[in-house]
Every structure is written in C-alpha cells, then in structure tokens.
Design a protein around this motif. Structure first.
Motif, PDB file in Angstrom:
ATOM      1  N   MET A  55      17.973   8.550   5.266  1.00 23.25           N
ATOM      2  CA  MET A  55      18.889   7.945   4.333  1.00 23.25           C
ATOM      3  C   MET A  55      18.769   8.698   3.021  1.00 23.25           C
ATOM      4  O   MET A  55      17.777   9.335   2.752  1.00 23.25           O
ATOM      5  N   ASP A  56      19.782   8.553   2.200  1.00 17.98           N
ATOM      6  CA  ASP A  56      19.755   9.180   0.892  1.00 17.98           C
ATOM      7  C   ASP A  56      20.013   8.113  -0.168  1.00 17.98           C
ATOM      8  O   ASP A  56      20.234   6.950   0.146  1.00 17.98           O
ATOM      9  N   ASP A  57      19.977   8.526  -1.428  1.00 19.69           N
ATOM     10  CA  ASP A  57      20.168   7.564  -2.519  1.00 19.69           C
ATOM     11  C   ASP A  57      21.589   7.029  -2.584  1.00 19.69           C
ATOM     12  O   ASP A  57      21.828   5.971  -3.147  1.00 19.69           O
ATOM     13  N   GLN A  58      22.524   7.755  -2.024  1.00 18.38           N
ATOM     14  CA  GLN A  58      23.934   7.368  -2.097  1.00 18.38           C
ATOM     15  C   GLN A  58      24.309   6.324  -1.057  1.00 18.38           C
ATOM     16  O   GLN A  58      25.065   5.404  -1.340  1.00 18.38           O
ATOM     17  N   HIS A  59      23.792   6.445   0.163  1.00 19.36           N
ATOM     18  CA  HIS A  59      24.227   5.609   1.272  1.00 19.36           C
ATOM     19  C   HIS A  59      23.240   4.480   1.556  1.00 19.36           C
ATOM     20  O   HIS A  59      22.030   4.675   1.509  1.00 19.36           O
ATOM     21  N   LYS A  60      23.802   3.312   1.857  1.00 25.02           N
ATOM     22  CA  LYS A  60      23.020   2.149   2.286  1.00 25.02           C
ATOM     23  C   LYS A  60      23.671   1.617   3.554  1.00 25.02           C
ATOM     24  O   LYS A  60      24.829   1.188   3.534  1.00 25.02           O
ATOM     25  N   LEU A  61      22.937   1.662   4.652  1.00 26.42           N
ATOM     26  CA  LEU A  61      23.476   1.209   5.932  1.00 26.42           C
ATOM     27  C   LEU A  61      23.323  -0.296   6.096  1.00 26.42           C
ATOM     28  O   LEU A  61      22.295  -0.868   5.740  1.00 26.42           O
ATOM     29  N   TYR A  62      24.343  -0.898   6.692  1.00 30.10           N
ATOM     30  CA  TYR A  62      24.246  -2.293   7.113  1.00 30.10           C
ATOM     31  C   TYR A  62      23.719  -2.285   8.546  1.00 30.10           C
ATOM     32  O   TYR A  62      24.321  -1.681   9.434  1.00 30.10           O
ATOM     33  N   ARG A 106      27.748   5.307   8.347  1.00 30.43           N
ATOM     34  CA  ARG A 106      28.065   5.686   6.970  1.00 30.43           C
ATOM     35  C   ARG A 106      29.565   5.612   6.711  1.00 30.43           C
ATOM     36  O   ARG A 106      30.366   6.077   7.510  1.00 30.43           O
ATOM     37  N   GLY A 107      29.916   5.001   5.587  1.00 32.88           N
ATOM     38  CA  GLY A 107      31.308   4.924   5.166  1.00 32.88           C
ATOM     39  C   GLY A 107      32.141   3.871   5.868  1.00 32.88           C
ATOM     40  O   GLY A 107      33.344   3.796   5.647  1.00 32.88           O
ATOM     41  N   THR A 108      31.527   3.052   6.730  1.00 30.58           N
ATOM     42  CA  THR A 108      32.293   2.073   7.494  1.00 30.58           C
ATOM     43  C   THR A 108      31.755   0.663   7.296  1.00 30.58           C
ATOM     44  O   THR A 108      30.610   0.462   6.897  1.00 30.58           O
ATOM     45  N   GLY A 109      32.600  -0.311   7.603  1.00 30.48           N
ATOM     46  CA  GLY A 109      32.184  -1.714   7.624  1.00 30.48           C
ATOM     47  C   GLY A 109      31.482  -2.158   6.356  1.00 30.48           C
ATOM     48  O   GLY A 109      31.958  -1.948   5.250  1.00 30.48           O
ATOM     49  N   PHE A 145      31.773   2.391   0.893  1.00 27.35           N
ATOM     50  CA  PHE A 145      32.813   2.279   1.910  1.00 27.35           C
ATOM     51  C   PHE A 145      33.754   3.483   1.830  1.00 27.35           C
ATOM     52  O   PHE A 145      34.153   3.908   0.751  1.00 27.35           O
ATOM     53  N   LEU A 146      34.088   4.034   2.983  1.00 26.55           N
ATOM     54  CA  LEU A 146      35.002   5.166   3.150  1.00 26.55           C
ATOM     55  C   LEU A 146      34.505   6.471   2.528  1.00 26.55           C
ATOM     56  O   LEU A 146      35.281   7.398   2.356  1.00 26.55           O
ATOM     57  N   SER A 147      33.231   6.546   2.210  1.00 20.12           N
ATOM     58  CA  SER A 147      32.694   7.782   1.652  1.00 20.12           C
ATOM     59  C   SER A 147      32.515   8.822   2.751  1.00 20.12           C
ATOM     60  O   SER A 147      32.009   8.526   3.831  1.00 20.12           O
ATOM     61  N   THR A 148      32.950  10.037   2.474  1.00 21.16           N
ATOM     62  CA  THR A 148      32.751  11.144   3.419  1.00 21.16           C
ATOM     63  C   THR A 148      31.684  12.113   2.920  1.00 21.16           C
ATOM     64  O   THR A 148      31.323  13.041   3.630  1.00 21.16           O
ATOM     65  N   GLU A 149      31.175  11.886   1.722  1.00 23.86           N
ATOM     66  CA  GLU A 149      30.129  12.747   1.178  1.00 23.86           C
ATOM     67  C   GLU A 149      28.815  12.482   1.909  1.00 23.86           C
ATOM     68  O   GLU A 149      28.434  11.328   2.121  1.00 23.86           O
ATOM     69  N   ASN A 150      28.128  13.551   2.285  1.00 24.29           N
ATOM     70  CA  ASN A 150      26.879  13.425   3.063  1.00 24.29           C
ATOM     71  C   ASN A 150      27.090  12.538   4.281  1.00 24.29           C
ATOM     72  O   ASN A 150      26.264  11.676   4.597  1.00 24.29           O
ATOM     73  N   ASN A 151      28.187  12.749   4.969  1.00 21.78           N
ATOM     74  CA  ASN A 151      28.536  11.915   6.117  1.00 21.78           C
ATOM     75  C   ASN A 151      28.977  12.823   7.270  1.00 21.78           C
ATOM     76  O   ASN A 151      30.157  13.011   7.517  1.00 21.78           O
ATOM     77  N   THR A 152      27.983  13.377   7.946  1.00 21.87           N
ATOM     78  CA  THR A 152      28.219  14.291   9.061  1.00 21.87           C
ATOM     79  C   THR A 152      27.586  13.717  10.318  1.00 21.87           C
ATOM     80  O   THR A 152      26.785  12.773  10.234  1.00 21.87           O
ATOM     81  N   PRO A 153      27.888  14.286  11.488  1.00 24.54           N
ATOM     82  CA  PRO A 153      27.188  13.845  12.701  1.00 24.54           C
ATOM     83  C   PRO A 153      25.664  14.000  12.575  1.00 24.54           C
ATOM     84  O   PRO A 153      24.917  13.171  13.093  1.00 24.54           O
ATOM     85  N   PHE A 154      25.222  15.024  11.873  1.00 26.38           N
ATOM     86  CA  PHE A 154      23.778  15.217  11.683  1.00 26.38           C
ATOM     87  C   PHE A 154      23.187  14.081  10.852  1.00 26.38           C
ATOM     88  O   PHE A 154      22.074  13.626  11.129  1.00 26.38           O
ATOM     89  N   ASP A 155      23.924  13.607   9.853  1.00 26.19           N
ATOM     90  CA  ASP A 155      23.467  12.462   9.059  1.00 26.19           C
ATOM     91  C   ASP A 155      23.386  11.206   9.922  1.00 26.19           C
ATOM     92  O   ASP A 155      22.441  10.429   9.797  1.00 26.19           O
ATOM     93  N   SER A 156      24.351  11.026  10.808  1.00 23.57           N
ATOM     94  CA  SER A 156      24.338   9.855  11.702  1.00 23.57           C
ATOM     95  C   SER A 156      23.140   9.882  12.643  1.00 23.57           C
ATOM     96  O   SER A 156      22.502   8.845  12.883  1.00 23.57           O
TER      97      SER A 156
END
Length: 85
Positions: free
Chosen positions: A1-8, A52-55, A60-71
């Motif tokens: 995880m990074d400082d930008q994204h928070k997963l539910y 990332r970027g969903t739900g 929400f809807l962020s594509t930054e730092n949102n790649t298959p590798f991040d997933s």
C-alpha cells in the motif's frame, strides 16, 4: 500500500476455514452483498476488497499508482495481514 491509497477490506465466514480472496470484476466494479454468496461460509474464510479506485476504497476513481502490479502487491499485503502462507 502507499500513502495515497486506502483499500476497503472485509471478511466473513469461518475464520478457521479455507481462505479465499474474492476479486470483483473491474475496472469500476465493487464488492456487493451478493459477492459473499459464491462461497460456503461454513467452509471458507471469505476475504473481499474493493480494488484501488473502486467502491469504498479511496481515492475513488484514481488511476495514479493503480496498475496490475499494484493490485498483486495489495493482495499480498492482505494475505500477510491475515497471516496466510
């Protein structure tokens, strides 16, 4: 995880059962109550998360730092959090 994204992330079912991480369709989809119905809660420890970027994940809807590798990295962190090999 990074400082930008928070997963539910949520889990249900048998915490001593066979672990399974559920991936919803995407991009743009999210987990719903019906996602829990794919697995027998007596047999499985069901772990669901909004990618990332969903739900309910932020932002929400962020594509930054949102790649298959991040997933893949996110799923690895979830696995480690729950202590599964």
């Amino acid at each position: 995880m990074d400082d930008q994204h928070k997963l539910y992330v949520e889990d249900c079912g048998n915490t001593k059962g066979q672990p399974v991480i559920f991936l919803h369709g995407g991009p743009g989809s999210e987990i719903t109550p019906s996602c829990r119905l794919f697995f027998d809660p007596e047999k499985y420890h069901i772990i669901l998360f909004d990618q990332r970027g969903t739900g309910k994940s932020k932002p929400f809807l962020s594509t930054e730092n949102n790649t298959p590798f991040d997933s893949v990295r996110d799923m690895e962190l979830i696995r480690e959090y729950y202590g599964y090999d």
